[in-house]
Every structure is written in structure tokens, then in C-alpha cells.
Scaffold this active site. Structure first.
Site, PDB file in Angstrom:
ATOM      1  N   ASP A  45       0.728  -1.174   0.106  1.00  0.00           N
ATOM      2  CA  ASP A  45      -0.032  -0.085   0.255  1.00  0.00           C
ATOM      3  C   ASP A  45       1.012   1.335  -0.034  1.00  0.00           C
ATOM      4  O   ASP A  45       0.349   2.370  -0.861  1.00  0.00           O
ATOM      5  CB  ASP A  45      -0.970   0.020   1.029  1.00  0.00           C
ATOM      6  N   GLY A  46       2.003   1.203   0.842  1.00  0.00           N
ATOM      7  CA  GLY A  46       2.726   2.380   0.713  1.00  0.00           C
ATOM      8  C   GLY A  46       3.360   2.599  -0.710  1.00  0.00           C
ATOM      9  O   GLY A  46       3.580   3.702  -1.265  1.00  0.00           O
ATOM     10  N   ASN A 122      -5.304   8.112   2.162  1.00  0.00           N
ATOM     11  CA  ASN A 122      -5.814   7.543   3.413  1.00  0.00           C
ATOM     12  C   ASN A 122      -6.029   8.550   4.433  1.00  0.00           C
ATOM     13  O   ASN A 122      -7.358   8.405   4.863  1.00  0.00           O
ATOM     14  CB  ASN A 122      -4.509   6.610   3.785  1.00  0.00           C
ATOM     15  N   GLU A 123      -5.053   9.166   5.107  1.00  0.00           N
ATOM     16  CA  GLU A 123      -5.685  10.220   6.142  1.00  0.00           C
ATOM     17  C   GLU A 123      -4.373  11.280   6.253  1.00  0.00           C
ATOM     18  O   GLU A 123      -3.494  11.308   5.711  1.00  0.00           O
ATOM     19  CB  GLU A 123      -5.471   9.292   7.605  1.00  0.00           C
ATOM     20  N   TYR A 163      -4.819   3.944   9.827  1.00  0.00           N
ATOM     21  CA  TYR A 163      -4.338   4.538  11.365  1.00  0.00           C
ATOM     22  C   TYR A 163      -5.752   4.745  12.043  1.00  0.00           C
ATOM     23  O   TYR A 163      -5.807   4.458  13.312  1.00  0.00           O
ATOM     24  CB  TYR A 163      -3.894   5.859  10.979  1.00  0.00           C
ATOM     25  N   LYS A 165      -8.400   3.036  11.783  1.00  0.00           N
ATOM     26  CA  LYS A 165      -9.074   1.761  12.495  1.00  0.00           C
ATOM     27  C   LYS A 165      -8.133   1.664  13.884  1.00  0.00           C
ATOM     28  O   LYS A 165      -9.064   1.082  14.749  1.00  0.00           O
ATOM     29  CB  LYS A 165      -9.053   0.650  11.761  1.00  0.00           C
ATOM     30  N   ALA A 166      -7.107   1.645  13.804  1.00  0.00           N
ATOM     31  CA  ALA A 166      -6.278   1.519  15.312  1.00  0.00           C
ATOM     32  C   ALA A 166      -6.597   2.451  16.407  1.00  0.00           C
ATOM     33  O   ALA A 166      -6.309   2.227  17.543  1.00  0.00           O
ATOM     34  CB  ALA A 166      -4.629   1.504  14.754  1.00  0.00           C
TER      35      ALA A 166
END
EC number: 2.7.1.23
Length: 266
Positions: A45-46, A122-123, A163, A165-166
Site C-alpha cells: 500500500d505504501g 488515506n489520512e 490509522y 481503525k487503530a
């Protein structure tokens, strides 16, 4: 069709990149790393995040497809032993695209009201350089709370599995045009209070974060870590742009979630 291939940089990924390029060139496709119509990401994904940011100025003209070479990549549809099948699909099969919402982040500085704009797949996370983050949080122009804690995370639906979700945030289907605000270790006692729950903001609502004292922030945009000084505000909202993924076979979102976090089961 013009294509480009992005690699994680390890030996396995680089070897696959060379094979994919050679196969596609054999089908008379054109290698164009500046203006590709399709970008094949080989890695995790990175690697796809890197490719997204590289081509973020032409999202309406470029579609992405992922091949994962390590652990299961959430954005990747293909595995290494399927690259011949993938190449044939790209060269011979008309594909359809699915679109995912993105996060727009606008940092405004005190000096001359200067602005910097970013897109996140993503974020975005916001933290103080030293100590706790103390900032007013406004939603749709109205003060919602004064946050005190480690930081804030604003995520896209597809980024809700990362992140967010964590931090205890919800997993959101990417067909929903929204962003999610999650807290990092907020301080809650008789003096300081925050809502203490993730918030889901629709596309017509924005979130403005204004520092109460500290004006230097550490801001991450996906995999990028940036230091911003003399910050007046940070505004986050659903972006007008969308990311496009090329689909050559069905791979439902909830199936991705199941494979990534639960497994296939018995």
C-alpha cells in the site's frame, strides 16, 4: 495506451516491474512515466500511496492498479503469479474504474494568509511538535470542542481501515462521500472535555482546526511527514477530486476488509 509502473524498490518488486514493462511493450503499449493512463503499483500500500501522490495532478486521466509482493495490500487486486493474466487484461480487456473519495487539507499560515493545499488518499494526522495538541475544532463554521491530547486523525473511507481503525474509528465503505475525525489519546476530566467518539462528516461539512497557543504542527499526509510553522488553521473536507482504480475483475470492498483483518476462515 500509455502506462507506468511503480515499484517498492526491493528485488522481487523490481523484477516484476521489469517483466510487466516488457510484456506491455510487447503489446505495443507506450511507456510514459509523465502522463500515464494507467499506473501499475508493484509492492504494498505504501508503494501505491507514493504513486498516487506522484500523479495526484492528473487523477481524472490516470487509473491505478496494484500488485502486492509482500503482505496483503489493501489496495492491491493482484499477486505476482498473476502478472501474465493482468498484462493480458490491461492490453486486451476494456476495464471499468471505481472511484474513491479523497481528503482535502488546506493549511493557512498567519503570514499573508498564505495557503498550502494537499490531497490524502488515506489520512491526515495533526500533532503538536512538543507536548499535547491544544486546538479548537470547528465543524461547518461552528465551534464544536477544544481538543487536548496527542493529536487528531482525519481519514477517507478507504483510509478508515488504516490509522483510523487503530484509533477505534469505524470502517466506512468508499461509496460514502465523507471524512472521519478520530482522536488520539484525548484528555478528559472535570476541566477538559471532548466528545470522545469518532465523527463522520458528510461532503458538505468541513472541519477547521485552530491552534490555541502552539502554532507549529507536525502534519502527516498519508506517508509524508511535514513540519508546518506559524499555522493559523488547518481545514479538512472531502475533496472535489477522486482517485480512480482500474478493475478487471470483481473485488468487493468488504471482501478486502475480510481478507485483511479476519482471513478466509475454514
Amino acid at each position: 495506451m500509455k502506462f507506468a509502473v511503480s515499484s517498492k524498490g526491493d528485488q522481487v518488486s523490481d523484477t516484476l516491474k521489469s517483466k510487466i514493462q516488457a510484456y506491455l511493450l510487447d503489446f505495443d503499449m507506450e511507456l510514459d512515466e509523465n502522463e500515464p493512463e494507467i499506473v501499475i503499483s508493484v509492492g504494498g500500500d505504501g508503494t501505491l500511496l507514493y504513486a498516487f501522490h506522484r500523479y495526484s495532478d492528473r487523477l481524472d486521466k490516470t487509473a491505478f492498479v496494484g500488485v502486492h509482493t509482500g503482505h496483503l495490500g489493501f489496495y492491491a487486486d493482484w499477486v505476482p503469479h498473476e502478472i501474465e493474466k493482468l498484462v493480458l487484461a490491461i492490453a486486451k480487456t476494456p476495464y471499468h474504474t471505481v472511484e474513491y473519495p479523497l481528503l482535502e487539507v488546506i493549511v493557512t499560515y498567519h503570514e499573508n494568509e498564505r495557503e498550502e493545499r494537499y490531497l490524502a488518499l488515506n489520512e491526515c494526522t495533526i500533532k503538536s511538535i512538543e507536548g499535547s495538541l491544544v486546538a479548537d475544532v470547528e465543524i461547518k463554521g461552528q465551534l464544536f470542542e477544544t481538543f487536548r491530547g496527542d493529536g487528531l486523525c482525519l481519514s477517507t473511507p478507504s483510509g478508515s481501515t488504516a490509522y483510523n481503525k487503530a484509533l477505534g474509528g469505524a470502517i466506512i465503505h468508499p461509496s460514502i462521500r465523507a471524512i472521519q475525525l478520530a482522536e488520539m489519546a484525548s484528555i478528559n476530566n472535570r476541566v477538559f472535555r471532548t466528545v470522545g467518539s469518532p465523527l463522520l462528516l458528510p461532503s458538505h461539512h468541513d472541519c477547521m482546526i485552530k491552534p490555541r497557543n502552539e502554532v507549529d504542527f507536525q502534519v502527516t499526509i498519508d506517508h509524508l511527514t511535514l513540519l508546518h510553522k506559524d499555522v493559523k488553521s488547518i481545514r479538512c473536507q472531502v475533496a472535489s477530486e477522486k482517485v480512480r482504480f482500474a478493475r478487471f475483475r470483481p473485488f468487493p470492498f468488504w471482501k478486502r476488509v475480510q481478507d485483511s483483518f479476519i482471513g478466509k476462515g475454514e
